[in-house]
Design a protein around this motif. Sequence first.
Motif, short mmCIF file in Angstrom:
data_model
loop_
_atom_site.label_atom_id
_atom_site.label_comp_id
_atom_site.label_asym_id
_atom_site.label_seq_id
_atom_site.Cartn_x
_atom_site.Cartn_y
_atom_site.Cartn_z
N MET A 53 0.81 -1.13 0.03
CA MET A 53 0.02 0.04 -0.10
C MET A 53 0.97 1.40 0.12
O MET A 53 0.70 2.27 -0.88
N LYS A 54 1.86 1.34 0.92
CA LYS A 54 2.71 2.50 0.91
C LYS A 54 3.33 2.74 -0.34
O LYS A 54 3.37 3.68 -0.86
N LYS A 55 4.03 1.76 -0.84
CA LYS A 55 4.91 1.76 -2.29
C LYS A 55 4.05 2.17 -3.35
O LYS A 55 4.69 2.91 -4.25
N ASN A 56 2.88 1.85 -3.22
CA ASN A 56 1.94 2.25 -4.53
C ASN A 56 1.11 3.49 -4.21
O ASN A 56 0.30 3.88 -5.16
N GLY A 57 1.39 4.24 -3.09
CA GLY A 57 0.76 5.47 -2.75
C GLY A 57 -0.62 5.32 -2.57
O GLY A 57 -1.52 6.33 -2.53
N TYR A 58 -1.08 4.18 -1.94
CA TYR A 58 -2.31 4.07 -1.11
C TYR A 58 -2.58 4.45 0.21
O TYR A 58 -1.52 4.67 0.95
N ASP A 59 -3.57 4.64 0.75
CA ASP A 59 -3.94 4.91 2.07
C ASP A 59 -3.41 3.63 3.01
O ASP A 59 -4.15 3.01 3.12
N VAL A 60 -2.20 3.90 3.73
CA VAL A 60 -1.75 2.65 4.54
C VAL A 60 -2.77 2.29 5.62
O VAL A 60 -2.85 1.20 6.01
N ASN A 61 -3.47 3.32 6.02
CA ASN A 61 -4.43 3.29 7.03
C ASN A 61 -5.55 2.22 6.78
O ASN A 61 -6.50 1.95 7.67
N ALA A 62 -5.90 1.97 5.61
CA ALA A 62 -6.90 1.01 4.90
C ALA A 62 -6.54 -0.49 5.65
O ALA A 62 -7.52 -1.35 5.76
N VAL A 63 -5.24 -0.75 5.77
CA VAL A 63 -4.80 -2.17 6.40
C VAL A 63 -5.35 -2.26 7.75
O VAL A 63 -6.03 -3.21 8.21
N GLU A 64 -5.36 -1.22 8.69
CA GLU A 64 -5.83 -1.13 9.97
C GLU A 64 -7.08 -1.33 9.76
O GLU A 64 -8.24 -2.29 10.65
#
Length: 287
Positions: free
Chosen positions: A201-212
């Motif tokens: 998610m981080k590498k591709n510029g997505y919102d990493v908070n979606a993992v949580e």
Amino acid sequence: MKKKFILVGMLFAALGFGKIEAQILSDKSMGALSKGVSGFTFSDADAAALAKKSIDEMDANNPVAKPTDGYSIRLDRVFGKHTTSEGVTLNYKVYLVKDINAFACADGSVRVFAGLMDIMDDNQLLAVIGHEIGHVVNHDTRDAIKAAYKKEALMDAASSQSGKMETLTNSQLGQIGSAMIDSKHSRKQESEADAFSYNFMKKNGYDVNAVESAFRILQNLSEGAESSFMTKMMSSHPDSGKRADDAKKKATKDGLYHAYVQQKIDNTAPVKAKTTTTAKKTTAKKK
């Protein structure tokens, strides 16, 4: 469906088997099997070939969304740009069932259930798919199918009187399928797949908070009507709440944390605008 996958399939990769020919394994692998050698060679190519046969069987016996279906259109829009990851070529389809599930196979096949797409937005869906890609990239799916094959096939191979095993019976393949579905990834493997998802998610510029957020959804499900089932299913996996907390800690450490707000979920196919034609009026000239 011939095999029903229920709830939190994203926590492990499941493979189903039907009429699969064992010749897809290398001659070296089969020779070792016939001698009952526990440490037989089982390459990535062997795992991918067996997985490909199994996923073809599953696709043939499950309601697969057509390319024009809203679910397929959405998945292609969300995931289409990620058909390769870490050297792994991926293919993906949607099963039109209400179960909440997603799984990946050693050949790079990713299958997402409509039920999962109904409760998770695009970013949350990417977080789950990223987790599944992690299992493939980390060779977890290969190791799982190898373990299932060894457990079931070697039972008969070790007691074989002929000393040679050319094919596996449908019964043997059914045993392998059952063992594979019952298998669980280790907590370490799950944690590593979680980390892969976050980094994806981080590498591709997505919102990493979606993992949580995705894990919070699972946590809420485990506290709801399916709590007893969820407890049983997750007994060999890290707690969803803890996994959500771990993702939050990563985001906080990276200075990226914020409370995630779920976006609109739309699995409908776009409606094509109707075209209207205006008939030209003609008037007859008076003579």
